[in-house]
Design a protein around this motif. Structure first.
Motif, PDB file in Angstrom:
ATOM      1  N   ASP A 169      19.230 -11.336 -11.763  1.00  0.00           N
ATOM      2  CA  ASP A 169      18.759 -10.335 -12.729  1.00  0.00           C
ATOM      3  C   ASP A 169      19.475  -9.002 -12.529  1.00  0.00           C
ATOM      4  O   ASP A 169      19.883  -8.349 -13.497  1.00  0.00           O
ATOM      5  N   VAL A 170      19.633  -8.589 -11.261  1.00  0.00           N
ATOM      6  CA  VAL A 170      20.292  -7.313 -10.977  1.00  0.00           C
ATOM      7  C   VAL A 170      21.756  -7.363 -11.401  1.00  0.00           C
ATOM      8  O   VAL A 170      22.267  -6.425 -12.038  1.00  0.00           O
ATOM      9  N   ASN A 172      23.157  -9.355 -13.641  1.00  0.00           N
ATOM     10  CA  ASN A 172      23.235  -9.435 -15.102  1.00  0.00           C
ATOM     11  C   ASN A 172      23.003  -8.071 -15.752  1.00  0.00           C
ATOM     12  O   ASN A 172      23.612  -7.749 -16.776  1.00  0.00           O
ATOM     13  N   ARG A 173      22.150  -7.285 -15.119  1.00  0.00           N
ATOM     14  CA  ARG A 173      21.827  -5.970 -15.675  1.00  0.00           C
ATOM     15  C   ARG A 173      22.966  -4.969 -15.484  1.00  0.00           C
ATOM     16  O   ARG A 173      23.196  -4.110 -16.328  1.00  0.00           O
ATOM     17  N   HIS A 174      23.719  -5.115 -14.391  1.00  0.00           N
ATOM     18  CA  HIS A 174      24.731  -4.116 -14.058  1.00  0.00           C
ATOM     19  C   HIS A 174      26.165  -4.556 -14.369  1.00  0.00           C
ATOM     20  O   HIS A 174      27.081  -3.739 -14.273  1.00  0.00           O
ATOM     21  N   TRP A 246      23.432  -2.623  -5.173  1.00  0.00           N
ATOM     22  CA  TRP A 246      22.705  -3.780  -5.695  1.00  0.00           C
ATOM     23  C   TRP A 246      21.851  -4.436  -4.618  1.00  0.00           C
ATOM     24  O   TRP A 246      20.738  -4.898  -4.899  1.00  0.00           O
TER      25      TRP A 246
END
Length: 281
Positions: A169-170, A172-174, A246
């Motif tokens: 999730d992290v 994919n977000r960044h 991250w």
């Protein structure tokens, strides 16, 4: 100059992340000393699997994915003739240094051949790194004597799901990557792995999928150590500064979910199996 407790903790947290991330020299290259020092629980938990192996004096046994050799040595105490195999030169160098009386050799578990046939092949915490299980099972089949046994434990379905979900999730977000495509692990169900064994001709005698919450290092370092030792494939191509940021974010997400009475336990789920190669009629 005045520092609040909060600012001191934040500074120490950042330094911990930086020091740990800098150990990540390159993707898929194990650092044996750090592994022994910080992740000794891998071998400690593997000792219980030896009770399924039941090694006997004079037997020939192959430790597949032996790492730094602790379990190879433990098995050898039975009087069995044990050799260890691993794909990591660094881990093997450490194993040879610690246990010079034992034989260790380098090979990929998905494509190896042996000069001799073994009474048993044993593997702990290694097969989930091998994404082609049919090739592994085929190699093991050819390495075993008729009647030989294959005793394994590795990550089963749902293993470290909370950590993996936060990690992906992290990222994919960044980033603009699909993080799930970088997942290096194979975590099957009992049915999935049993089918592969049975298709090759093995007879599965025991299979056990269970939760094994695993204590990590104290404080924030536990998740960070885990990420930098095991999650390198995800971080390929990114700067140390990005990885530091991250890792902190992932730790902050998962720590409350994995915290039990102030201690962080990774959400391990293990698959343990015992299978036999039938004797020739």
């Amino acid at each position: 100059m005045y520092f609040s407790n909060k600012s001191i903790c934040a500074t120490m947290y950042t330094l911990t992340v930086k020091a740990t991330v800098e150990q990540m020299k390159s993707i898929n290259q194990w650092q044996a000393e750090e592994y022994d020092n910080q992740l000794a629980f891998v071998s400690e938990y593997g000792k219980d699997l030896i009770s399924w192996l039941r090694p006997a004096e004079g037997e020939s046994i192959l430790d597949l994915g032996c790492g730094t050799g602790d379990l190879t040595h433990e098995i050898s105490r039975s009087g069995a003739e044990v050799s260890g195999m691993d794909a990591s030169p660094d881990m093997l160098q450490q194993a040879r240094r610690k246990f010079p009386e034992l034989k260790f050799w380098e090979a990929d578990g998905q494509q190896f051949e042996t000069e001799q046939l073994y009474d048993a092949v044993y593997s702990n915490a290694a097969l989930h790194w091998m994404r082609n299980p049919r090739k592994v099972v085929d190699c093991v089949w050819h390495a075993l004597k008729p009647g030989g046994r294959f005793v394994v434990e590795f990550g089963g379905q749902g293993n470290v799901q909370i950590i993996v979900q936060a990690l992906e999730d992290v990222l994919n977000r960044h980033t603009n990557i699909n993080a799930s495509e970088r997942n290096p692990w194979y975590f099957p169900t009992i049915g999935q792995y049993s089918s592969i064994l049975e298709e090759r001709g093995f007879v599965v005698r025991q299979a056990y999928h269970y939760d094994r919450p695993t204590k990590l290092a104290d404080g924030d370092r536990g998740i960070i150590d885990w990420l930098t030792h095991f999650g390198g494939d995800y971080f390929r191509g990114f700067s140390l500064e990005q990885i530091e940021e991250w890792c902190m974010e992932i730790s902050q997400i998962v720590s409350p979910k994995l915290n039990k009475n102030g201690v962080i336990y990774a959400d391990y789920k293990r698959l343990r199996m015992l299978a036999f190669k039938p004797k020739v009629e």
